[in-house]
Write a protein that holds these residues in place. Structure first.
Motif, PDB file in Angstrom:
ATOM      1  N   VAL A  24      -3.799  -2.453  10.681  1.00  0.00           N
ATOM      2  CA  VAL A  24      -2.334  -1.744  10.835  1.00  0.00           C
ATOM      3  C   VAL A  24      -2.524  -0.397  11.339  1.00  0.00           C
ATOM      4  CG1 VAL A  24      -0.224  -1.036   9.489  1.00  0.00           C
ATOM      5  CG2 VAL A  24      -1.302  -3.307   9.080  1.00  0.00           C
ATOM      6  N   LEU A  25      -3.223   0.502  10.801  1.00  0.00           N
ATOM      7  CA  LEU A  25      -3.424   1.957  11.260  1.00  0.00           C
ATOM      8  C   LEU A  25      -4.101   2.112  12.668  1.00  0.00           C
ATOM      9  CD1 LEU A  25      -4.037   3.763   7.771  1.00  0.00           C
ATOM     10  CD2 LEU A  25      -2.016   3.294   9.166  1.00  0.00           C
ATOM     11  N   GLY A  26      -4.897   0.886  12.913  1.00  0.00           N
ATOM     12  CA  GLY A  26      -5.545   1.280  14.239  1.00  0.00           C
ATOM     13  C   GLY A  26      -6.931   2.158  13.866  1.00  0.00           C
ATOM     14  N   VAL A  27      -7.538   2.050  12.863  1.00  0.00           N
ATOM     15  CA  VAL A  27      -8.828   2.861  12.487  1.00  0.00           C
ATOM     16  C   VAL A  27      -9.714   1.919  12.026  1.00  0.00           C
ATOM     17  CG1 VAL A  27      -7.304   4.879  12.084  1.00  0.00           C
ATOM     18  CG2 VAL A  27      -7.721   3.368   9.997  1.00  0.00           C
ATOM     19  N   SER A  28     -10.895   2.520  11.753  1.00  0.00           N
ATOM     20  CA  SER A  28     -11.978   1.508  11.075  1.00  0.00           C
ATOM     21  C   SER A  28     -11.838   1.355   9.722  1.00  0.00           C
ATOM     22  CB  SER A  28     -13.485   2.153  11.135  1.00  0.00           C
ATOM     23  OG  SER A  28     -13.490   3.471  10.407  1.00  0.00           O
ATOM     24  N   ARG A  29     -12.527   0.398   8.933  1.00  0.00           N
ATOM     25  CA  ARG A  29     -12.301   0.314   7.496  1.00  0.00           C
ATOM     26  C   ARG A  29     -12.951   1.503   6.786  1.00  0.00           C
ATOM     27  NH1 ARG A  29     -14.896  -5.436   6.126  1.00  0.00           N
ATOM     28  NH2 ARG A  29     -16.352  -4.132   5.311  1.00  0.00           N
ATOM     29  N   TRP A  30     -13.910   2.194   7.402  1.00  0.00           N
ATOM     30  CA  TRP A  30     -14.338   3.405   6.712  1.00  0.00           C
ATOM     31  C   TRP A  30     -13.545   4.487   6.796  1.00  0.00           C
ATOM     32  CZ3 TRP A  30     -15.272   8.329   8.405  1.00  0.00           C
ATOM     33  CH2 TRP A  30     -16.083   9.183   7.512  1.00  0.00           C
ATOM     34  N   TRP A  31     -12.860   4.833   7.857  1.00  0.00           N
ATOM     35  CA  TRP A  31     -11.967   5.796   8.073  1.00  0.00           C
ATOM     36  C   TRP A  31     -10.575   5.550   7.303  1.00  0.00           C
ATOM     37  CZ3 TRP A  31     -12.235  10.551   8.841  1.00  0.00           C
ATOM     38  CH2 TRP A  31     -11.211  11.229   9.144  1.00  0.00           C
ATOM     39  N   PHE A  32     -10.322   4.447   6.897  1.00  0.00           N
ATOM     40  CA  PHE A  32      -9.034   3.990   6.166  1.00  0.00           C
ATOM     41  C   PHE A  32      -9.528   4.319   4.809  1.00  0.00           C
ATOM     42  CE2 PHE A  32      -7.087   1.453   3.041  1.00  0.00           C
ATOM     43  CZ  PHE A  32      -5.904   1.779   3.248  1.00  0.00           C
ATOM     44  N   GLY A  33     -10.666   4.200   4.283  1.00  0.00           N
ATOM     45  CA  GLY A  33     -11.132   4.625   3.058  1.00  0.00           C
ATOM     46  C   GLY A  33     -11.303   6.153   2.750  1.00  0.00           C
ATOM     47  N   ARG A  46      -6.353  -0.035  -7.214  1.00  0.00           N
ATOM     48  CA  ARG A  46      -7.584  -0.492  -7.038  1.00  0.00           C
ATOM     49  C   ARG A  46      -7.546  -1.523  -8.037  1.00  0.00           C
ATOM     50  NH1 ARG A  46     -12.626   1.170  -5.413  1.00  0.00           N
ATOM     51  NH2 ARG A  46     -12.085   3.209  -4.845  1.00  0.00           N
ATOM     52  N   ILE A  47      -7.868  -2.878  -7.521  1.00  0.00           N
ATOM     53  CA  ILE A  47      -7.792  -4.027  -8.310  1.00  0.00           C
ATOM     54  C   ILE A  47      -9.200  -4.504  -7.996  1.00  0.00           C
ATOM     55  CG2 ILE A  47      -6.809  -6.362  -8.248  1.00  0.00           C
ATOM     56  CD1 ILE A  47      -4.344  -5.191  -6.938  1.00  0.00           C
ATOM     57  N   GLY A  48      -9.817  -4.685  -9.337  1.00  0.00           N
ATOM     58  CA  GLY A  48     -11.298  -4.921  -9.432  1.00  0.00           C
ATOM     59  C   GLY A  48     -11.888  -3.934  -8.859  1.00  0.00           C
ATOM     60  N   ASN A  49     -12.720  -4.007  -7.638  1.00  0.00           N
ATOM     61  CA  ASN A  49     -13.524  -3.017  -6.989  1.00  0.00           C
ATOM     62  C   ASN A  49     -12.946  -2.801  -5.670  1.00  0.00           C
ATOM     63  OD1 ASN A  49     -15.337  -1.205  -7.565  1.00  0.00           O
ATOM     64  ND2 ASN A  49     -17.179  -2.422  -7.051  1.00  0.00           N
ATOM     65  N   ARG A  50     -11.711  -3.170  -5.357  1.00  0.00           N
ATOM     66  CA  ARG A  50     -11.130  -3.178  -4.101  1.00  0.00           C
ATOM     67  C   ARG A  50      -9.952  -2.302  -4.153  1.00  0.00           C
ATOM     68  NH1 ARG A  50     -15.274  -5.490  -1.349  1.00  0.00           N
ATOM     69  NH2 ARG A  50     -16.035  -7.300  -2.189  1.00  0.00           N
ATOM     70  N   ILE A  51      -9.585  -1.888  -2.958  1.00  0.00           N
ATOM     71  CA  ILE A  51      -8.338  -0.879  -2.816  1.00  0.00           C
ATOM     72  C   ILE A  51      -7.421  -2.043  -2.173  1.00  0.00           C
ATOM     73  CG2 ILE A  51      -7.618   0.900  -1.309  1.00  0.00           C
ATOM     74  CD1 ILE A  51     -10.281   2.442  -1.497  1.00  0.00           C
ATOM     75  N   ARG A  52      -6.077  -1.820  -2.754  1.00  0.00           N
ATOM     76  CA  ARG A  52      -4.986  -2.334  -1.861  1.00  0.00           C
ATOM     77  C   ARG A  52      -3.902  -1.503  -1.755  1.00  0.00           C
ATOM     78  NH1 ARG A  52      -8.447  -5.915  -1.445  1.00  0.00           N
ATOM     79  NH2 ARG A  52      -8.352  -8.000  -2.660  1.00  0.00           N
ATOM     80  N   VAL A  53      -3.216  -1.681  -1.044  1.00  0.00           N
ATOM     81  CA  VAL A  53      -1.986  -0.786  -0.788  1.00  0.00           C
ATOM     82  C   VAL A  53      -0.719  -1.585  -0.043  1.00  0.00           C
ATOM     83  CG1 VAL A  53      -2.800  -0.364   1.966  1.00  0.00           C
ATOM     84  CG2 VAL A  53      -1.177   1.315   0.753  1.00  0.00           C
ATOM     85  N   ARG A  54       0.372  -1.326  -0.227  1.00  0.00           N
ATOM     86  CA  ARG A  54       1.739  -2.071   0.281  1.00  0.00           C
ATOM     87  C   ARG A  54       1.819  -1.592   1.731  1.00  0.00           C
ATOM     88  NH1 ARG A  54       3.287  -5.688  -2.836  1.00  0.00           N
ATOM     89  NH2 ARG A  54       3.501  -5.354  -4.877  1.00  0.00           N
ATOM     90  N   LEU A  55       2.314  -2.562   2.519  1.00  0.00           N
ATOM     91  CA  LEU A  55       2.457  -2.448   3.855  1.00  0.00           C
ATOM     92  C   LEU A  55       3.440  -1.154   4.057  1.00  0.00           C
ATOM     93  CD1 LEU A  55       2.105  -3.447   6.829  1.00  0.00           C
ATOM     94  CD2 LEU A  55       4.030  -4.820   6.591  1.00  0.00           C
ATOM     95  N   SER A  56       4.596  -0.893   3.283  1.00  0.00           N
ATOM     96  CA  SER A  56       5.522   0.048   3.360  1.00  0.00           C
ATOM     97  C   SER A  56       4.745   1.345   3.479  1.00  0.00           C
ATOM     98  CB  SER A  56       6.601  -0.180   2.288  1.00  0.00           C
ATOM     99  OG  SER A  56       6.135   0.025   1.051  1.00  0.00           O
ATOM    100  N   ILE A  57       3.734   1.499   2.368  1.00  0.00           N
ATOM    101  CA  ILE A  57       3.143   2.878   2.510  1.00  0.00           C
ATOM    102  C   ILE A  57       2.489   3.018   3.900  1.00  0.00           C
ATOM    103  CG2 ILE A  57       1.259   3.910   1.109  1.00  0.00           C
ATOM    104  CD1 ILE A  57       3.599   3.448  -0.700  1.00  0.00           C
ATOM    105  N   LEU A  58       1.916   2.139   4.425  1.00  0.00           N
ATOM    106  CA  LEU A  58       1.310   2.412   5.743  1.00  0.00           C
ATOM    107  C   LEU A  58       2.047   2.823   6.627  1.00  0.00           C
ATOM    108  CD1 LEU A  58      -1.340  -0.471   5.762  1.00  0.00           C
ATOM    109  CD2 LEU A  58      -1.782   1.709   4.940  1.00  0.00           C
ATOM    110  N   GLU A  59       3.410   2.067   6.546  1.00  0.00           N
ATOM    111  CA  GLU A  59       4.390   2.435   7.662  1.00  0.00           C
ATOM    112  C   GLU A  59       4.992   3.900   7.454  1.00  0.00           C
ATOM    113  OE1 GLU A  59       7.068  -0.901   6.619  1.00  0.00           O
ATOM    114  OE2 GLU A  59       6.074  -2.066   8.026  1.00  0.00           O
ATOM    115  N   GLU A  60       5.210   4.348   6.144  1.00  0.00           N
ATOM    116  CA  GLU A  60       5.566   5.738   6.035  1.00  0.00           C
ATOM    117  C   GLU A  60       4.464   6.721   6.494  1.00  0.00           C
ATOM    118  OE1 GLU A  60       6.287   6.073   1.731  1.00  0.00           O
ATOM    119  OE2 GLU A  60       7.683   4.463   1.582  1.00  0.00           O
ATOM    120  N   TYR A  61       3.221   6.271   6.158  1.00  0.00           N
ATOM    121  CA  TYR A  61       2.213   7.105   6.629  1.00  0.00           C
ATOM    122  C   TYR A  61       2.231   7.060   8.220  1.00  0.00           C
ATOM    123  CZ  TYR A  61      -2.482   8.760   8.161  1.00  0.00           C
ATOM    124  OH  TYR A  61      -3.528   9.451   8.820  1.00  0.00           O
TER     125      TYR A  61
END
Length: 124
Positions: A24-33, A46-61
């Protein structure tokens, strides 16, 4: 709130994993982290060992990233076209601090007003 309303709102605003968010952001997974660790994108879960984010948060960014429509961000190529110079020269102006910019991932973004101020300083 009823369960139908809450399920409809989550369907329109899904949780994305790291790979989906990076696309969605057009970046690598590492850069998103890195964006998450630096606090530039959030809140995230953080659900388990994974990062989750809502689409609306990315749209605001992305809205914050693109800035004011009246004063859009420009890349080196945009600056080069705007000033009639090479993109290498535009990059040198930013790297030397003649035109202030900010790094976003591998890109450097500069506001049009900063380029206009540079031109005014050179003319005046």
């Amino acid at each position: 709130m009823s369960t139908t309303a809450s399920s409809a709102s989550t369907a329109s605003d899904p949780l994305l994993d790291t790979a989906q968010a990076a696309r969605v952001l057009g970046v690598s997974r590492w850069w998103f982290g890195e964006l998450v660790r630096r606090g530039q994108v959030g809140p995230c879960a953080r659900i388990g060992n994974r990062i989750r984010v809502r689409l609306s948060i990315l749209e605001e960014y992305l809205e914050r990233l693109h800035g004011d429509p009246e004063d859009p961000y420009m890349t080196y190529d945009d600056i080069a076209d705007y000033l009639g110079i090479s993109s290498w020269t535009a990059g040198e102006l930013v790297r030397q601090g003649e035109i202030p910019g900010r790094r976003v991932g591998r890109r450097v973004l500069v506001t049009r007003s900063a380029v206009d101020q540079y031109v005014e300083r050179r003319l005046g």
